[in-house]
Structure formats: structure tokens, C-alpha cells
Write an enzyme that holds these catalytic residues in place. Structure first.
Site, PDB file in Angstrom:
ATOM      1  N   CYS A 195       0.785  -1.138  -0.118  1.00 29.83           N
ATOM      2  CA  CYS A 195       0.211  -0.003   0.076  1.00 29.83           C
ATOM      3  C   CYS A 195       0.714   1.209  -0.119  1.00 29.83           C
ATOM      4  CB  CYS A 195      -0.874   0.176   1.272  1.00 29.83           C
ATOM      5  SG  CYS A 195       0.095   0.192   2.753  1.00 29.83           S
TER       6      CYS A 195
ATOM      7  N   CYS B 150      15.797   5.229 -15.938  1.00 29.35           N
ATOM      8  CA  CYS B 150      14.437   4.540 -16.007  1.00 29.35           C
ATOM      9  C   CYS B 150      13.672   5.308 -16.898  1.00 29.35           C
ATOM     10  CB  CYS B 150      13.893   4.235 -14.699  1.00 29.35           C
ATOM     11  SG  CYS B 150      14.766   3.193 -13.480  1.00 29.35           S
TER      12      CYS B 150
END
Length: 387
Positions: A180, A358
Site C-alpha cells: 500500500c 528509468c
């Protein structure tokens, strides 16, 4: 007395090896339209002659560590990697060390219960103030959805709204969030859709921050391994966590989700993915950013859900991660003066290399971002796609 001359056979051999590495590196980079003299924004500027040898010997681990050392630079590091990967140059460098890394990933369970907590301690527990300076207001550390967005806040809220709509949330439902984070999805879903949520994370910093941030919402944050969850929920979501599960645990992960999902519930899996089943984790990323990470392929996810779930929908918006990472990098660089003394120049270069390499990888479409919608028995009448 024996004097070692600079022109000795050993030094001549070393010089010849360095020259050979340089020539080979120049040939490889030329395939991607990249030079070594900093003329174009995406060119390398070499400050240490050992860089080509380090890169050819160790792949991205050597290249990344050389960058962290300040041995080379590029004005547009993101575009350097986008061009490098788009041209397939990285595939032409395959040092023996990569073979060992591949065998280790294949034979060992690098994401077992003991090792699963390492990424939380090394990466997610760097400091909440650090992440607050880089992320959006809800601390959403996953890809934004930029379809109709013009800034990071809008893109992250659009992503959370997209997931809620894909889950078809209704007031009073109970949702499990596997991995989460700082509670971005849970808080949004509770505030906008009236649901209750249980979230599990392996980061103590995230768990403590989320508990303090949302005391008045019907949210429960647990410092817990996903494998230990054993209760049923109306729906399940997992956003940016499956990348840490590992191929040897994919099936067990899906069995856990199947066990915890009610028969008529939906499961939205949001994950980065790779194009080739047998490719291995980048060694630099594994060492410095996400220890024990393992990106899944579509085939590996398909194997994992076989007989457990029906794939109702598969949505790829990987190009949006490029924009997200560039926004994070801009925030990081703007906030860096607050952290420079605490973290140091080497960390700055490491983090910048992480974010921009990335971004380049997503721009080159070398890696993807998928949202899967899964059901246990298939949605009667079919699942209407949400975008």
C-alpha cells in the site's frame, strides 16, 4: 636494482586494452547516435579513461558506478539511455558476470520471507521527508496517468481514479491493498468512494506515516508480508508491488490474492513489466535501488494466473512513466539543497542516474507499465473497459 619503465610490456598491454575498449565502446555508441565528447546533449563526456573498460566488463553496474564516481557525465542522461536502449546497444554487452546473476535469479528464491524486507529498509525507509519533496501530495510512488493531465498532481489523481473505476467500487465495500505504500490509493478510495481499506507494506516508515496521516479514515495499515493475509475482501488492488515478488513467488502471490478475493470481486494489478521472459534484473538497480527486484513478463503473469483468474483487461500506459519519472527528477533536483549535507554528492548522482535511466528505458519502450483487471470466474456479460 630493477626499475619498472612506463613502456614495459605490462603497461603497454594495459594501454592497448584500454584503447581497444575505447574503440569498441565508440562503435557501439555510434549505433545509437551517441558520441563521447559531449557535443550533443545526449553524448557522454568521459572524465576517466577507465569508463569504457568498466562498462564493457560489468555492463550497467560498471557504467552506473562510474557515473556515481563522477567519471563521466551527460547533459541529457535520460535521452542517452533512451537512445542506447532503443538501438539495442545494451544487448551487445553481455559480460560473464551477467551470466552468474541470471543463474542466481533462476536457482534461488531472492524474495523469500527473510529477504523480502530488505527493499523496505534500503529503499522505502530513506526518509519520509525525502519522498515528500519528490512526490505528489498523496505520496504516490508509482506511474501517473497523463492522458488528460498537465502536471504530476493531476496525473496521479487520474491514476487513482482510474483504478477505482476499474474496480467498480461501491460505498461500504472492503478493499485489500497489497503493497500500500504511503496509502495514496486507500485514502483516495475512502474519500471519493466510501470504501474501507486494509493495506499491507514491508516499510515501517510508510506504515507509520500513513497511520499518522489518515487517523479519521476507515483505513487499516499493517506492517505485514502479503503471504500472511488470510481473510476475504470485496476487491483487491496492488500498485507497484508485484515487481518485488519474484518469479519463484508469482504463483504463490496469485494464490494468496485468489484466497482473499470474494467470488464476485475484481483484482487490479498495476505493475512494471519486461518484454522478455528470460531477461534478468539490472545489476546496478539491484545493488543500489531495488534489492531483489524482478520485473515480470506478460507470459510469467499468464502462468501465475492460469486456472486462478480470468484476465478481463490489460492496459499498457508505460510511456506515461517517462513523464512521471521526469517530474520526480525535477522535484528531486529542486529540493536537493535541503538534503545535500545529509546524503552527499554520491547519493545525488546515484538517485539522478536511477530516475533518468528509468525514464529513458520507458521512453525506449524497453520496459512497460501494465494494469491487469482480474476476476475469479469471469464477469457475467463481459467487462466493460475503463480508460
Amino acid at each position: 636494482m630493477h626499475t619498472k619503465l612506463s613502456g614495459s610490456p605490462a603497461s603497454a598491454s594495459s594501454s592497448e586494452s584500454a584503447s581497444s575498449s575505447l574503440r569498441f565502446a565508440q562503435q557501439l555508441l555510434a549505433r545509437a547516435g551517441i558520441g563521447m565528447h559531449g557535443v550533443q546533449p545526449w553524448d557522454m563526456t568521459i572524465k576517466d579513461a577507465s569508463v569504457p573498460q568498466r562498462a564493457l566488463a560489468e555492463g550497467n553496474l560498471g557504467l552506473g558506478e562510474a557515473y556515481m564516481d563522477g567519471s563521466w557525465d551527460a547533459e541529457r542522461l535520460d535521452e542517452f539511455f533512451a537512445r542506447l536502449l532503443r538501438a539495442g546497444v545494451a544487448d551487445m554487452v553481455n559480460p560473464a558476470a551477467l551470466m552468474f546473476h541470471a543463474v542466481k535469479a533462476k536457482l534461488l528464491n531472492l524474495q523469500n520471507r527473510e529477504r523480502a524486507w530488505q527493499v523496505g529498509e534500503q529503499h522505502y525507509d530513506l526518509g519520509n521527508d525525502f519522498y515528500e519533496s519528490m512526490l505528489d501530495a498523496r505520496m504516490t510512488y508509482t506511474c501517473g496517468y497523463w492522458k488528460d493531465a498537465s502536471n504530476l498532481e493531476q496525473a496521479q489523481e487520474a491514476k487513482l481514479e482510474l483504478i477505482c473505476r476499474k474496480l467498480r467500487l461501491q460505498p461500504g465495500q472492503r478493499v485489500l491493498d497489497i503493497g500500500c505504500g504511503w496509502g495514496s490509493f486507500m485514502s483516495y478510495a475512502a474519500q471519493h468512494y466510501g470504501v474501507e481499506c486494509v493495506g499491507v507494506t514491508i516499510s515501517r516508515e510508510q506504515c507509520d506515516w500513513a497511520k499518522a496521516r489518515y487517523p479519521d479514515l476507515p483505513l487499516e495499515f499493517r506492517l505485514q508480508d502479503y503471504r500472511d493475509v488470510d481473510e476475504q475482501f470485496d476487491h483487491i488492488v496492488s500498485v507497484g508491488m508485484f515487481e518485488h515478488v519474484g518469479r519463484k513467488n508469482h504463483r504463490g502471490y496469485m494464490e494468496t490474492a485468489h484466497r482473499c478475493l470474494k467470488d464476485d470481486g475484481l483484482f487490479v494489478l498495476h505493475t512494471i513489466g519486461k518484454n522478455h521472459r528470460n531477461s534478468t534484473t539490472d545489476r546496478w538497480i539491484d545493488k543500489y535501488i531495488f534489492p531483489n527486484g524482478d520485473l515480470p513478463s506478460i507470459g510469467q503473469i499468464g502462468d501465475a494466473i492460469d486456472g486462478l483468474f480470468v484476465a478481463e483487461d490489460l492496459h499498457n500506459f508505460g510511456a506515461d512513466y517517462d513523464k512521471t519519472l521526469m517530474a520526480w527528477c525535477a522535484n528531486f533536483e529542486a529540493a536537493w539543497p535541503k538534503f545535500a549535507e545529509r546524503m552527499g554528492e554520491r547519493f545525488f548522482r546515484m538517485w539522478r542516474y536511477y530516475l533518468l535511466s528509468c525514464a529513458g528505458a520507458f521512453r525506449a519502450r524497453d520496459i512497460q507499465l501494465w494494469q491487469w483487471v482480474l476476476s475469479k470466474h469471469g464477469v457475467l456479460g463481459g467487462y466493460e473497459r475503463v480508460s
